[in-house]
Design a protein around this motif. Structure first.
Motif, PDB file in Angstrom:
ATOM      1  N   HIS A  18       0.816  -1.211   0.000  1.00 44.54           N
ATOM      2  CA  HIS A  18       0.000   0.000   0.000  1.00 44.54           C
ATOM      3  C   HIS A  18       0.854   1.268   0.000  1.00 44.54           C
ATOM      4  O   HIS A  18       0.315   2.355  -0.171  1.00 44.54           O
ATOM      5  CB  HIS A  18      -0.910   0.040   1.238  1.00 44.54           C
ATOM      6  N   TYR A  19       2.147   1.134   0.184  1.00 41.23           N
ATOM      7  CA  TYR A  19       2.995   2.307   0.378  1.00 41.23           C
ATOM      8  C   TYR A  19       2.870   3.315  -0.754  1.00 41.23           C
ATOM      9  O   TYR A  19       2.951   4.518  -0.544  1.00 41.23           O
ATOM     10  CB  TYR A  19       4.459   1.881   0.544  1.00 41.23           C
ATOM     11  N   HIS A  20       2.684   2.862  -1.968  1.00 45.15           N
ATOM     12  CA  HIS A  20       2.557   3.755  -3.120  1.00 45.15           C
ATOM     13  C   HIS A  20       1.170   3.675  -3.744  1.00 45.15           C
ATOM     14  O   HIS A  20       0.922   4.249  -4.796  1.00 45.15           O
ATOM     15  CB  HIS A  20       3.612   3.419  -4.181  1.00 45.15           C
ATOM     16  N   PHE A  49      -6.981  -1.720   9.033  1.00 47.12           N
ATOM     17  CA  PHE A  49      -5.941  -1.005   9.776  1.00 47.12           C
ATOM     18  C   PHE A  49      -5.357   0.104   8.903  1.00 47.12           C
ATOM     19  O   PHE A  49      -5.211   1.247   9.349  1.00 47.12           O
ATOM     20  CB  PHE A  49      -4.837  -1.999  10.189  1.00 47.12           C
ATOM     21  N   ILE A  50      -5.045  -0.227   7.667  1.00 47.55           N
ATOM     22  CA  ILE A  50      -4.449   0.747   6.758  1.00 47.55           C
ATOM     23  C   ILE A  50      -5.465   1.821   6.385  1.00 47.55           C
ATOM     24  O   ILE A  50      -5.145   3.014   6.366  1.00 47.55           O
ATOM     25  CB  ILE A  50      -3.882   0.039   5.510  1.00 47.55           C
ATOM     26  N   ALA A  51      -6.706   1.416   6.105  1.00 48.96           N
ATOM     27  CA  ALA A  51      -7.745   2.355   5.701  1.00 48.96           C
ATOM     28  C   ALA A  51      -8.122   3.334   6.813  1.00 48.96           C
ATOM     29  O   ALA A  51      -8.586   4.445   6.533  1.00 48.96           O
ATOM     30  CB  ALA A  51      -8.985   1.596   5.242  1.00 48.96           C
ATOM     31  N   THR A  56      -0.837   7.607   8.006  1.00 48.44           N
ATOM     32  CA  THR A  56      -0.029   7.203   9.163  1.00 48.44           C
ATOM     33  C   THR A  56       0.084   5.679   9.271  1.00 48.44           C
ATOM     34  O   THR A  56       0.626   5.177  10.252  1.00 48.44           O
ATOM     35  CB  THR A  56      -0.643   7.742  10.471  1.00 48.44           C
ATOM     36  N   ALA A  57      -0.424   4.980   8.268  1.00 51.36           N
ATOM     37  CA  ALA A  57      -0.481   3.514   8.331  1.00 51.36           C
ATOM     38  C   ALA A  57       0.892   2.887   8.556  1.00 51.36           C
ATOM     39  O   ALA A  57       1.030   1.973   9.372  1.00 51.36           O
ATOM     40  CB  ALA A  57      -1.131   2.945   7.075  1.00 51.36           C
ATOM     41  N   ALA A  61       1.792   0.761  11.737  1.00 48.25           N
ATOM     42  CA  ALA A  61       2.149  -0.641  11.504  1.00 48.25           C
ATOM     43  C   ALA A  61       3.545  -0.931  12.033  1.00 48.25           C
ATOM     44  O   ALA A  61       3.789  -1.990  12.614  1.00 48.25           O
ATOM     45  CB  ALA A  61       2.074  -0.974  10.013  1.00 48.25           C
ATOM     46  N   ARG A  62       4.441   0.008  11.858  1.00 51.18           N
ATOM     47  CA  ARG A  62       5.814  -0.161  12.332  1.00 51.18           C
ATOM     48  C   ARG A  62       5.841  -0.420  13.834  1.00 51.18           C
ATOM     49  O   ARG A  62       6.547  -1.320  14.303  1.00 51.18           O
ATOM     50  CB  ARG A  62       6.619   1.084  11.983  1.00 51.18           C
TER      51      ARG A  62
END
Length: 121
Positions: A18-20, A49-51, A56-57, A61-62
């Motif tokens: 999802h990064y890009h 979680f990403i949505a 800031t995902a 996540a990190r």
């Protein structure tokens, strides 16, 4: 792989893809991974979680990944990041942002040197 590790691995792979912006190939690869690991609930959780906040995902996540994967032995940590690196290669490219994100995680997990050696091969 424990349930917690499955969840973390799916999140790891998903947040990097999802990064890009997630494309069709990446979406299929994530679905295939969920099939292989019997982890469709984990994939749905990772997508939610990403949505929740796309911008800031990675940082969120990190933190979570450091708690779960960061506590594993070095071999497992390297294997998980290696699997994601290889998945990115399967799609034919790794963006600079994806590579940087994986290197940050590898540094967090104290496997940065090993990942770089693997990449050079």
């Amino acid at each position: 792989m424990t349930q917690e590790e499955k969840k973390a691995f799916i999140l790891l792979k998903s947040v990097i893809f999802h990064y890009h912006g997630l494309d069709e190939d990446e979406e299929k690869m994530l679905s295939d991974t969920a099939d292989e690991l019997d982890a469709h609930e984990e994939l749905e959780w990772a997508n939610s979680f990403i949505a929740e906040d796309y911008y800031t995902a990675f940082q969120r996540a990190r933190s979570l990944l450091n708690e779960v994967i960061g506590q594993l032995d070095k071999e497992k940590k390297l294997n998980y990041i290696k699997l994601v690196w290889e998945a990115n290669n399967q799609k034919g490219y790794i963006t600079e942002m994806e590579a940087t994100a994986m290197l940050k995680l590898a540094k967090d997990w104290d496997v940065e040197r090993e990942l770089i050696e693997m990449i050079r091969k």
